[in-house]
Design an enzyme around this catalytic site. Sequence first.
Site, PDB file in Angstrom:
ATOM      1  N   HIS A  17       0.837  -1.213   0.000  1.00 57.63           N
ATOM      2  CA  HIS A  17       0.000   0.000   0.000  1.00 57.63           C
ATOM      3  C   HIS A  17       0.869   1.259   0.000  1.00 57.63           C
ATOM      4  CE1 HIS A  17      -2.997  -2.787   2.199  1.00 57.63           C
ATOM      5  NE2 HIS A  17      -3.459  -2.607   0.978  1.00 57.63           N
ATOM      6  N   LYS A  41     -17.436  -6.430   7.457  1.00 58.83           N
ATOM      7  CA  LYS A  41     -16.264  -7.220   7.070  1.00 58.83           C
ATOM      8  C   LYS A  41     -15.810  -8.083   8.255  1.00 58.83           C
ATOM      9  CE  LYS A  41     -12.561  -7.074   3.889  1.00 58.83           C
ATOM     10  NZ  LYS A  41     -12.103  -6.444   2.685  1.00 58.83           N
ATOM     11  N   ARG A  97      -1.545  -5.959  -8.234  1.00 61.51           N
ATOM     12  CA  ARG A  97      -0.394  -6.795  -7.904  1.00 61.51           C
ATOM     13  C   ARG A  97      -0.172  -7.862  -8.965  1.00 61.51           C
ATOM     14  NH1 ARG A  97      -3.021  -8.297  -2.282  1.00 61.51           N
ATOM     15  NH2 ARG A  97      -4.697  -8.440  -3.816  1.00 61.51           N
ATOM     16  N   SER A 135      -3.119  -8.009   2.891  1.00 56.44           N
ATOM     17  CA  SER A 135      -3.437  -7.816   4.306  1.00 56.44           C
ATOM     18  C   SER A 135      -3.946  -9.117   4.919  1.00 56.44           C
ATOM     19  CB  SER A 135      -4.501  -6.724   4.469  1.00 56.44           C
ATOM     20  OG  SER A 135      -4.017  -5.501   3.969  1.00 56.44           O
TER      21      SER A 135
HETATM   22  O1  PNS Z   1      -8.886  -3.072   0.448  1.00 54.69           O
HETATM   23  P1  PNS Z   1     -10.114  -3.566  -0.234  1.00 54.69           P
HETATM   24  O2  PNS Z   1     -10.950  -4.344   0.730  1.00 54.69           O
HETATM   25  O3  PNS Z   1      -9.807  -4.311  -1.497  1.00 54.69           O
HETATM   26  O4  PNS Z   1     -10.970  -2.262  -0.652  1.00 54.69           O
HETATM   27  C1  PNS Z   1     -12.218  -2.390  -1.302  1.00 54.69           C
HETATM   28  C2  PNS Z   1     -12.901  -1.008  -1.382  1.00 54.69           C
HETATM   29  C3  PNS Z   1     -12.963  -0.359  -0.014  1.00 54.69           C
HETATM   30  C4  PNS Z   1     -12.120  -0.128  -2.329  1.00 54.69           C
HETATM   31  C5  PNS Z   1     -14.335  -1.209  -1.964  1.00 54.69           C
HETATM   32  O5  PNS Z   1     -14.986  -2.204  -1.261  1.00 54.69           O
HETATM   33  C6  PNS Z   1     -15.156   0.072  -1.897  1.00 54.69           C
HETATM   34  O6  PNS Z   1     -14.929   1.010  -2.619  1.00 54.69           O
HETATM   35  N1  PNS Z   1     -16.136   0.078  -0.965  1.00 54.69           N
HETATM   36  C7  PNS Z   1     -16.976   1.229  -0.716  1.00 54.69           C
HETATM   37  C8  PNS Z   1     -18.403   0.970  -1.206  1.00 54.69           C
HETATM   38  C9  PNS Z   1     -18.471   1.256  -2.684  1.00 54.69           C
HETATM   39  O7  PNS Z   1     -18.174   2.333  -3.163  1.00 54.69           O
HETATM   40  N2  PNS Z   1     -18.926   0.228  -3.449  1.00 54.69           N
HETATM   41  C10 PNS Z   1     -19.028   0.329  -4.894  1.00 54.69           C
HETATM   42  C11 PNS Z   1     -17.660   0.163  -5.543  1.00 54.69           C
HETATM   43  S1  PNS Z   1     -17.758  -1.079  -6.693  1.00 54.69           S
END
Ligand code: PNS
Length: 167
Positions: A17, A41, A97, A135
């Site tokens: 990150h 989560k 990645r 993570s």
């Molecule tokens: O680190 P992660 O868990 O891969 O992050 C995922 C994240 C937080 C980027 C994604 O779940 C997100 O944007 N969540 C917020 C809700 C949202 O906007 N959903 C629509 C996006 S497709």
Amino acid sequence: MKIAVYPGSFDPITYGHLDVITRACAVFDQVVFAVLVNPNKTGPIFTTEERLAVIREAVAESCPVDVASRIQVQSFEGLTVDFCRRLEATFVVRGLRAVSDFESELQMAHTNRKLAPQVDTVFFMTALEHSYLSSSLVKEIFAFGGDVSLMVPPAVVRHLEAPAARL
Ligand code: PNS
């Protein structure tokens, strides 16, 4: 001013990150680590408040000053694009990645663009030496007593090893 939001769970933040946000700082004026508050989560190792604290410490300790000065750290609830609107950010940053990341990232980028056409997603390739990191793996290794110090910044190790000092 070009503002980008780097959303994620960051539970915990890894060197991967930090690598991605450092690359993003070479392109954008300001990049916001946006920690998603996600009560659904499963198995979080750190609370949202602790994640924010860990990221702030990690940025201060591990990023060059000119990079750190352009990074903000905030939490958000709800949609990433709504958070972007509030900050007047027009870019979302995500790291790639491996090819396996691409499918879900592509879907997310298209969805976000449908919801907010003014917000574009920009991908940065995580450095090869960090490309195996996740993570979830860090959490698993730590849970079984393994050494994660080569995978995460010292701030994470400190917080993992001092649960009594947790926020
Ligand atoms: O680190 P992660 O868990 O891969 O992050 C995922 C994240 C937080 C980027 C994604 O779940 C997100 O944007 N969540 C917020 C809700 C949202 O906007 N959903 C629509 C996006 S497709």
